[in-house]
Design an enzyme around this catalytic site. Structure first.
Site, PDB file in Angstrom:
ATOM      1  N   CYS A 175      38.960   8.625  19.340  1.00 36.41           N
ATOM      2  CA  CYS A 175      38.741   7.690  20.451  1.00 36.41           C
ATOM      3  C   CYS A 175      40.055   6.981  20.762  1.00 36.41           C
ATOM      4  O   CYS A 175      40.800   6.631  19.854  1.00 36.41           O
ATOM      5  CB  CYS A 175      37.672   6.659  20.068  1.00 36.41           C
ATOM      6  SG  CYS A 175      37.269   5.528  21.416  1.00 36.41           S
ATOM      7  N   CYS A 219      36.947   0.021  13.783  1.00 36.40           N
ATOM      8  CA  CYS A 219      36.178   1.262  13.912  1.00 36.40           C
ATOM      9  C   CYS A 219      36.920   2.471  13.341  1.00 36.40           C
ATOM     10  O   CYS A 219      38.105   2.665  13.621  1.00 36.40           O
ATOM     11  CB  CYS A 219      35.855   1.477  15.388  1.00 36.40           C
ATOM     12  SG  CYS A 219      35.052   3.048  15.719  1.00 36.40           S
ATOM     13  N   GLU A 267      30.833  14.222  14.527  1.00 38.59           N
ATOM     14  CA  GLU A 267      29.628  13.874  13.767  1.00 38.59           C
ATOM     15  C   GLU A 267      28.453  13.557  14.687  1.00 38.59           C
ATOM     16  O   GLU A 267      28.658  13.072  15.793  1.00 38.59           O
ATOM     17  CB  GLU A 267      29.884  12.590  12.961  1.00 38.59           C
ATOM     18  CG  GLU A 267      31.116  12.638  12.120  1.00 38.59           C
ATOM     19  CD  GLU A 267      31.421  11.286  11.495  1.00 38.59           C
ATOM     20  OE1 GLU A 267      32.480  11.183  10.873  1.00 38.59           O
ATOM     21  OE2 GLU A 267      30.625  10.351  11.635  1.00 38.59           O
ATOM     22  N   CYS A 275      39.428   0.139  18.864  1.00 34.62           N
ATOM     23  CA  CYS A 275      38.850  -1.101  18.328  1.00 34.62           C
ATOM     24  C   CYS A 275      39.271  -1.194  16.861  1.00 34.62           C
ATOM     25  O   CYS A 275      39.237  -0.199  16.134  1.00 34.62           O
ATOM     26  CB  CYS A 275      37.326  -1.084  18.449  1.00 34.62           C
ATOM     27  SG  CYS A 275      36.780  -0.847  20.137  1.00 34.62           S
ATOM     28  N   ASN A 293      29.477  -2.577   9.149  1.00 33.15           N
ATOM     29  CA  ASN A 293      29.509  -1.583   8.065  1.00 33.15           C
ATOM     30  C   ASN A 293      30.939  -1.430   7.601  1.00 33.15           C
ATOM     31  O   ASN A 293      31.796  -1.064   8.409  1.00 33.15           O
ATOM     32  CB  ASN A 293      29.090  -0.209   8.627  1.00 33.15           C
ATOM     33  CG  ASN A 293      27.678   0.145   8.297  1.00 33.15           C
ATOM     34  OD1 ASN A 293      27.167  -0.216   7.243  1.00 33.15           O
ATOM     35  ND2 ASN A 293      27.048   0.852   9.202  1.00 33.15           N
ATOM     36  N   CYS A 321      30.167   5.148  12.988  1.00 35.43           N
ATOM     37  CA  CYS A 321      30.722   6.361  13.592  1.00 35.43           C
ATOM     38  C   CYS A 321      32.127   6.671  13.095  1.00 35.43           C
ATOM     39  O   CYS A 321      32.936   5.793  12.887  1.00 35.43           O
ATOM     40  CB  CYS A 321      30.712   6.232  15.108  1.00 35.43           C
ATOM     41  SG  CYS A 321      31.642   4.820  15.734  1.00 35.43           S
ATOM     42  N   CYS A 364      22.154  10.152  17.138  1.00 37.31           N
ATOM     43  CA  CYS A 364      23.358   9.464  17.597  1.00 37.31           C
ATOM     44  C   CYS A 364      24.418  10.536  17.886  1.00 37.31           C
ATOM     45  O   CYS A 364      24.781  11.315  17.006  1.00 37.31           O
ATOM     46  CB  CYS A 364      23.796   8.510  16.489  1.00 37.31           C
ATOM     47  SG  CYS A 364      25.252   7.596  16.897  1.00 37.31           S
ATOM     48  N   SER A 382      29.159  -3.033  24.034  1.00 37.89           N
ATOM     49  CA  SER A 382      29.678  -3.526  22.750  1.00 37.89           C
ATOM     50  C   SER A 382      30.468  -4.796  23.032  1.00 37.89           C
ATOM     51  O   SER A 382      31.629  -4.727  23.426  1.00 37.89           O
ATOM     52  CB  SER A 382      30.588  -2.466  22.125  1.00 37.89           C
ATOM     53  OG  SER A 382      29.840  -1.325  21.814  1.00 37.89           O
ATOM     54  N   LEU A 383      29.821  -5.931  22.857  1.00 40.59           N
ATOM     55  CA  LEU A 383      30.458  -7.195  23.242  1.00 40.59           C
ATOM     56  C   LEU A 383      31.339  -7.722  22.101  1.00 40.59           C
ATOM     57  O   LEU A 383      32.526  -7.924  22.261  1.00 40.59           O
ATOM     58  CB  LEU A 383      29.394  -8.212  23.646  1.00 40.59           C
ATOM     59  CG  LEU A 383      29.918  -9.338  24.525  1.00 40.59           C
ATOM     60  CD1 LEU A 383      30.311  -8.832  25.893  1.00 40.59           C
ATOM     61  CD2 LEU A 383      28.886 -10.450  24.650  1.00 40.59           C
TER      62      LEU A 383
HETATM   63  N1  SAH Z   1      32.548   3.795  22.101  1.00 35.05           N
HETATM   64  C1  SAH Z   1      31.270   3.268  22.358  1.00 35.05           C
HETATM   65  C2  SAH Z   1      30.160   4.015  21.640  1.00 35.05           C
HETATM   66  C3  SAH Z   1      30.455   4.461  20.259  1.00 35.05           C
HETATM   67  S1  SAH Z   1      30.591   3.186  19.051  1.00 35.05           S
HETATM   68  C4  SAH Z   1      31.225   1.781  22.038  1.00 35.05           C
HETATM   69  O1  SAH Z   1      32.167   1.290  21.459  1.00 35.05           O
HETATM   70  O2  SAH Z   1      30.253   1.149  22.417  1.00 35.05           O
HETATM   71  C5  SAH Z   1      28.899   2.666  18.896  1.00 35.05           C
HETATM   72  C6  SAH Z   1      28.730   1.284  18.327  1.00 35.05           C
HETATM   73  O3  SAH Z   1      29.101   1.272  16.926  1.00 35.05           O
HETATM   74  C7  SAH Z   1      29.601   0.226  19.007  1.00 35.05           C
HETATM   75  O4  SAH Z   1      28.840  -0.920  19.302  1.00 35.05           O
HETATM   76  C8  SAH Z   1      30.637  -0.052  17.955  1.00 35.05           C
HETATM   77  O5  SAH Z   1      31.226  -1.317  18.127  1.00 35.05           O
HETATM   78  C9  SAH Z   1      29.835   0.078  16.683  1.00 35.05           C
HETATM   79  N2  SAH Z   1      30.636   0.228  15.459  1.00 35.05           N
HETATM   80  C10 SAH Z   1      31.796   0.872  15.299  1.00 35.05           C
HETATM   81  N3  SAH Z   1      32.216   0.774  14.010  1.00 35.05           N
HETATM   82  C11 SAH Z   1      31.293   0.041  13.366  1.00 35.05           C
HETATM   83  C12 SAH Z   1      31.145  -0.406  12.025  1.00 35.05           C
HETATM   84  N4  SAH Z   1      32.038  -0.126  11.110  1.00 35.05           N
HETATM   85  N5  SAH Z   1      30.048  -1.137  11.719  1.00 35.05           N
HETATM   86  C13 SAH Z   1      29.094  -1.403  12.652  1.00 35.05           C
HETATM   87  N6  SAH Z   1      29.174  -1.018  13.928  1.00 35.05           N
HETATM   88  C14 SAH Z   1      30.266  -0.293  14.282  1.00 35.05           C
HETATM   89 FE1  SF4 Z   2      36.030   3.874  20.341  1.00 37.39          FE
HETATM   90 FE2  SF4 Z   2      33.609   2.709  20.328  1.00 37.39          FE
HETATM   91 FE3  SF4 Z   2      35.034   2.977  18.060  1.00 37.39          FE
HETATM   92 FE4  SF4 Z   2      35.833   1.255  19.922  1.00 37.39          FE
HETATM   93  S1  SF4 Z   2      33.923   1.173  18.745  1.00 37.39           S
HETATM   94  S2  SF4 Z   2      37.162   2.695  18.807  1.00 37.39           S
HETATM   95  S3  SF4 Z   2      35.298   2.348  21.758  1.00 37.39           S
HETATM   96  S4  SF4 Z   2      34.188   4.614  19.295  1.00 37.39           S
END
Ligand code: SAH
Ligand code: SF4
Length: 374
Positions: free
Chosen positions: A141, A148, A113, A145, A319, A363, A134, A243-244
């Site tokens: 991945c 996600c 996407e 996490c 989200n 994402c 984006c 992404s903290l």
């Molecule tokens: N893998 C990388 C970049 C892709 S994710 C990373 O983790 O930083 C991009 C951002 O979207 C990250 O900060 C991630 O934590 C956030 N993200 C993922 N799922 C989400 C959700 N459901 N709601 C809000 N932010 C989300």
């Molecule tokens: Fe991968 Fe980023 Fe999603 Fe974590 S937040 S699972 S690193 S895409």
């Protein structure tokens, strides 16, 4: 009757990857996988290669037939040897004047996407016509996490250089507008795919490629500390976001297993080195998840980290992802968290109300729905 044994799952997984391997072996080399300054095709003069580059990067043309200043015999020859189109548009969601999501089908029938986001009307110093894309860097991945959608099904494969650059070229073609900013916040962990990402960045930055300036490009990482140090050596001044999502190890590893491998101390140390080498501010991203990381003590810890690193803070209410139980905090709690951070006077804090909340903008969600259909 359907065979529900675990072995059956493994068998069908193996069959699936075997089929994908067969499809992949049948496809030609993708032209865009090599940077254009390395397109040294047999017996093709340099000025012809320059014409080809012009068609693709300047004109956004992906059709050999339209490249009329190239001799027909050359076009036929190249068409037989090379693939020009990295992916087909499978589905779009959202309207053209709002957040728009593209679901692409790659040549091996995997899905990724990209999300096109217009600038917020009236944002400080930002023209409303500006577009941000984006971009994804992997199919799925491996980081896993827990909140996600991208990681739910594990990692399928890395994207190639041409598939990364292709998302931008094809999204620009769809939008019929210039793309001003890029955020590597789509599916996948960009720093886990540096061998494709770095040559892709070279083409994105080059005036002969996409000509997008380094300060308009942000790369987000879940915190692969050694790779942050590697990125610090990349010559262009691209922006880095971390992404903290937790102020201490205990909170962070509840939702980010990567924290076991690279705990906060190591991650923050890598950030310090990056900042020291680049002389550039970084951003700490913090998604707010109800009952997990939204208490005010976490706000204080986050502020302390930002002050130590002289970093910006970006708060993002979570989200919802279908099938997962995490939720965003109440509006009152979001506000209280934001105000508490502000009170600590970090260098800068913003609260981003996610655009495209209604179109699965987080994402990986659209792809997940697509693969669940099959
Ligand atoms: N893998 C990388 C970049 C892709 S994710 C990373 O983790 O930083 C991009 C951002 O979207 C990250 O900060 C991630 O934590 C956030 N993200 C993922 N799922 C989400 C959700 N459901 N709601 C809000 N932010 C989300
Ligand atoms: Fe991968 Fe980023 Fe999603 Fe974590 S937040 S699972 S690193 S895409």
């Amino acid at each position: 009757m359907k065979d529900m044994s675990p072995q059956a799952g493994n068998r069908s997984d193996r069959l699936h990857s075997l089929i994908l391997d067969c499809i992949y072996q049948q496809v030609n080399t993708l032209l865009l996988d090599k940077p254009f300054d390395q397109w040294n095709l047999d017996h093709v003069p340099t000025y012809r290669m320059e014409q080809l580059r012009h068609w693709i990067f300047d004109q956004g043309c992906f059709n050999w037939e339209e490249m009329t200043n190239l001799p027909k015999s050359l076009r036929t020859d190249l068409k037989n040897k090379l693939d020009l189109v990295p992916m087909e548009l499978h589905r779009t969601q959202g309207a053209q004047d709002t957040t728009q999501k593209f679901l692409w089908r790659l040549r091996d029938h995997q899905f990724i996407e990209s999300v096109l986001i217009p600038a917020t009307q009236g944002s400080k110093g930002v023209r409303a016509s500006r577009l941000t894309l984006c971009v994804s860097t992997q199919v799925g991945c491996a980081i896993g996490c827990k909140f996600c959608a991208s990681g739910l099904d594990g990692l399928k494969r890395n994207l190639s250089c041409g598939e990364i650059v292709g998302q931008i070229l094809l999204a620009r073609k769809q939008a019929q507008k210039r793309i001003d900013n890029l955020v590597f916040m789509g599916m996948g962990e960009p720093l886990a795919n540096l061998p494709s990402l770095l040559p892709a960045l070279d083409q994105i930055l080059s005036p002969k490629g996409l000509g997008i300036g380094a300060r308009h490009i942000t790369l987000s990482t879940s915190g692969l500390a050694p790779k942050i140090l590697e990125l610090a050596k990349y010559p262009a001044q691209i922006r880095l976001a971390i992404s903290l999502h937790g102020g201490d190890d205990e909170t962070r590893q509840k939702i980010m297993p990567i924290n076991h491998k690279f705990p906060l101390k190591e991650l923050l140390h890598a950030c310090e080195t990056f900042i020291e080498e680049r002389k550039k501010m970084i951003t700490l991203e913090y998604i707010l998840i109800a009952g997990v990381n939204d208490d005010l003590h976490q706000a204080d810890l986050l502020t302390a980290h930002a002050k130590r690193l002289n970093a910006k803070i970006n708060l993002i209410p979570y989200n919802r992802v279908e099938g997962l139980t995490w939720d965003r905090p109440s509006q009152d709690q979001i506000k209280a968290f934001y105000q508490r951070v502000q009170k600590g006077e970090p260098p800068r804090v913003t609260l981003r109300m996610e655009k495209g909340h209604d179109i699965d903008a987080a994402c990986g969600q659209l792809r997940l729905k697509e693969i669940q259909k099959n």
